[in-house]
Design a protein around this motif. Structure first.
Motif, PDB file in Angstrom:
ATOM      1  N   GLU A 155      -0.413   3.001   6.181  1.00 22.39           N
ATOM      2  CA  GLU A 155      -1.798   3.377   6.465  1.00 22.39           C
ATOM      3  C   GLU A 155      -1.915   4.867   6.788  1.00 22.39           C
ATOM      4  OE1 GLU A 155      -4.482   1.400   6.082  1.00 22.39           O
ATOM      5  OE2 GLU A 155      -2.979   0.048   5.212  1.00 22.39           O
ATOM      6  N   LEU A 156      -0.922   5.409   7.483  1.00 19.70           N
ATOM      7  CA  LEU A 156      -0.959   6.826   7.831  1.00 19.70           C
ATOM      8  C   LEU A 156      -0.826   7.709   6.594  1.00 19.70           C
ATOM      9  CD1 LEU A 156      -1.244   8.607  10.332  1.00 19.70           C
ATOM     10  CD2 LEU A 156       1.246   8.622  10.528  1.00 19.70           C
ATOM     11  N   GLN A 157      -0.030   7.274   5.636  1.00 23.34           N
ATOM     12  CA  GLN A 157       0.142   8.044   4.398  1.00 23.34           C
ATOM     13  C   GLN A 157      -1.183   8.258   3.687  1.00 23.34           C
ATOM     14  OE1 GLN A 157       3.114   9.474   2.977  1.00 23.34           O
ATOM     15  NE2 GLN A 157       1.508  10.423   1.734  1.00 23.34           N
ATOM     16  N   LYS A 158      -2.085   7.298   3.785  1.00 22.67           N
ATOM     17  CA  LYS A 158      -3.392   7.400   3.121  1.00 22.67           C
ATOM     18  C   LYS A 158      -4.228   8.557   3.670  1.00 22.67           C
ATOM     19  CE  LYS A 158      -3.668   2.394   2.298  1.00 22.67           C
ATOM     20  NZ  LYS A 158      -4.422   1.154   2.628  1.00 22.67           N
ATOM     21  N   LEU A 159      -3.924   9.002   4.887  1.00 27.59           N
ATOM     22  CA  LEU A 159      -4.692  10.071   5.516  1.00 27.59           C
ATOM     23  C   LEU A 159      -4.130  11.458   5.231  1.00 27.59           C
ATOM     24  CD1 LEU A 159      -5.313   8.469   9.039  1.00 27.59           C
ATOM     25  CD2 LEU A 159      -6.735   8.327   6.983  1.00 27.59           C
ATOM     26  N   LEU A 160      -2.947  11.517   4.621  1.00 30.42           N
ATOM     27  CA  LEU A 160      -2.319  12.804   4.342  1.00 30.42           C
ATOM     28  C   LEU A 160      -2.789  13.394   3.020  1.00 30.42           C
ATOM     29  CD1 LEU A 160       1.461  12.422   5.274  1.00 30.42           C
ATOM     30  CD2 LEU A 160      -0.351  13.477   6.614  1.00 30.42           C
TER      31      LEU A 160
ATOM     32  N   THR B  22       1.153  14.441  13.150  1.00 27.39           N
ATOM     33  CA  THR B  22       2.124  13.471  12.677  1.00 27.39           C
ATOM     34  C   THR B  22       3.306  14.221  12.081  1.00 27.39           C
ATOM     35  OG1 THR B  22       2.413  11.397  11.460  1.00 27.39           O
ATOM     36  CG2 THR B  22       1.168  13.150  10.345  1.00 27.39           C
TER      37      THR B  22
ATOM     38  N   PHE C 105      -3.622  16.845  12.164  1.00 26.61           N
ATOM     39  CA  PHE C 105      -4.920  16.302  11.777  1.00 26.61           C
ATOM     40  C   PHE C 105      -6.048  17.112  12.410  1.00 26.61           C
ATOM     41  CE2 PHE C 105      -2.318  12.405  11.228  1.00 26.61           C
ATOM     42  CZ  PHE C 105      -2.595  12.177   9.881  1.00 26.61           C
TER      43      PHE C 105
ATOM     44  N   THR D 185      -8.979   9.452  18.532  1.00 26.48           N
ATOM     45  CA  THR D 185      -7.999   8.865  17.621  1.00 26.48           C
ATOM     46  C   THR D 185      -8.442   7.530  17.029  1.00 26.48           C
ATOM     47  OG1 THR D 185      -6.821   7.764  19.435  1.00 26.48           O
ATOM     48  CG2 THR D 185      -6.107   9.989  18.857  1.00 26.48           C
TER      49      THR D 185
ATOM     50  N   ALA E  97     -10.167   7.003  14.458  1.00 24.27           N
ATOM     51  CA  ALA E  97     -10.199   7.029  12.989  1.00 24.27           C
ATOM     52  C   ALA E  97      -8.823   6.823  12.373  1.00 24.27           C
ATOM     53  CB  ALA E  97     -10.780   8.357  12.501  1.00 24.27           C
ATOM     54  N   TYR E  98      -7.784   6.748  13.195  1.00 25.63           N
ATOM     55  CA  TYR E  98      -6.427   6.630  12.680  1.00 25.63           C
ATOM     56  C   TYR E  98      -5.967   5.179  12.693  1.00 25.63           C
ATOM     57  CZ  TYR E  98      -6.755  11.630  13.330  1.00 25.63           C
ATOM     58  OH  TYR E  98      -7.181  12.928  13.263  1.00 25.63           O
TER      59      TYR E  98
END
Length: 230
Positions: free
Chosen positions: A25-30, A76, A89, A201, A203-204
Motif C-alpha cells: 500500500e505504501l508503494q502506491k504513494l511513491l 519513509t 511525504f 497521517t 491519508a497513509y
C-alpha cells in the motif's frame, strides 16, 4: 566528511515514531521510479518532530530570520538504483522563507505551519498546525520524552536501518534528485510518546501501532551536500 558541503544544520530534541505499514500500500504513494525499502519484509512510515538551529550556508554566518525553526517530517524509506535513502511525504516548518527556499530550489515538499514546542525537564510538548496556502489544515498534538540511557545503534539492527540514512531522494517533473548528508553516528535513546490528536497521517496506509518503534535524540550536527539530478 567531504569539503564541498552546502549547508550546516543542528537538530535538537528529535523524536522518531516509526510505524510499520503495508509495503504494497505504501508503494502506491511513491512517485516513480522510487521503490519501498523494507527491513525483514516490513515497511515503515516515520513521524519526526524536532527543532533546527544554526542553519547556515557554507561561507556565511547564521542569518537570524532563517537560522532556526521547528519542523515535523513524515517520511519513509526507499531505494533507487541500488542506493538506500529517505523519501519525505511532507515537511511542515515554521519559517515561511525557509519553506519557500526549500520548495523552490530543492524541490522538497515543505509546508508552512504553526508549531509550538515547550520543554520541561525531559518532557516535550509539541503542537503542529499546518496553514500552507492551498493545503488542508492538519494538526498533531503530542508529548514525548526519552526513557533510556543513550546508546549507539548496533549494525544490522532495525534501529540502525531506520536512522543511519545518509541520503534523501525527491522527484520533480519526473526527474529524481539525490541529496547527500554527513553526520556523526546517532546517539539514540528509547522514547515514549502520547498522541492526543493526529490528522496528519490519516491519508497513509493503516498503522500497526502494536509494533511501533520510538527513538529520541537530543542533538545532531549535520552537513548537506548539493543536490544531484540522477
Amino acid at each position: 566528511m567531504e569539503s564541498n558541503w552546502l549547508m550546516k544544520q543542528v537538530w535538537r530534541n528529535l523524536l522518531f515514531i516509526h510505524w510499520p505499514v503495508s509495503a504494497k500500500e505504501l508503494q502506491k504513494l511513491l512517485p516513480e521510479p522510487l521503490t519501498i525499502d523494507t527491513f525483514e519484509g516490513k515497511a515503515f512510515i516515520s513521524l519526526v518532530p524536532f527543532t533546527m538551529t544554526g542553519i547556515r550556508f557554507k561561507g556565511t554566518p547564521s542569518v537570524p530570520c532563517i537560522s532556526q525553526l521547528h519542523e515535523l517530517n513524515v517520511r519513509t524509506y526507499v531505494k533507487y538504483q541500488g542506493e538506500r535513502g529517505v523519501y519525505f511525504f511532507s515537511l511542515d516548518a515554521t519559517n515561511a522563507l525557509a519553506v519557500w527556499i526549500a520548495r523552490r530550489f530543492f524541490h522538497l515538499p515543505y509546508l508552512h505551519a504553526d508549531i509550538m514546542i515547550n520543554k520541561y525537564k525531559d518532557l516535550i510538548n509539541f503542537k503542529c498546525t499546518r496553514k500552507h496556502k492551498g493545503f488542508q489544515q492538519e494538526e498533531i498534538l503530542l508529548t514525548y520524552k526519552p526513557i533510556s540511557a543513550p546508546y549507539y545503534a548496533k549494525e544490522g539492527t532495525v534501529d540502525e536501518w531506520l536512522t543511519n540514512r545518509d541520503r534523501l531522494f525527491t522527484v520533480y517533473k519526473k526527474k529524481v534528485f539525490r541529496g547527500k548528508l554527513f553526520h556523526d553516528p546517532w546517539i539514540l535513546q528509547d522514547g515514549h510518546y502520547s498522541m492526543r490528536k493526529n490528522t496528519l497521517t490519516t491519508a497513509y496506509p493503516p498503522i500497526n501501532k502494536g509494533e511501533t518503534i520510538v527513538h529520541y535524540a537530543q542533538h545532531l550536527v549535520t552537513y548537506f551536500y548539493p543536490f544531484q539530478k540522477m
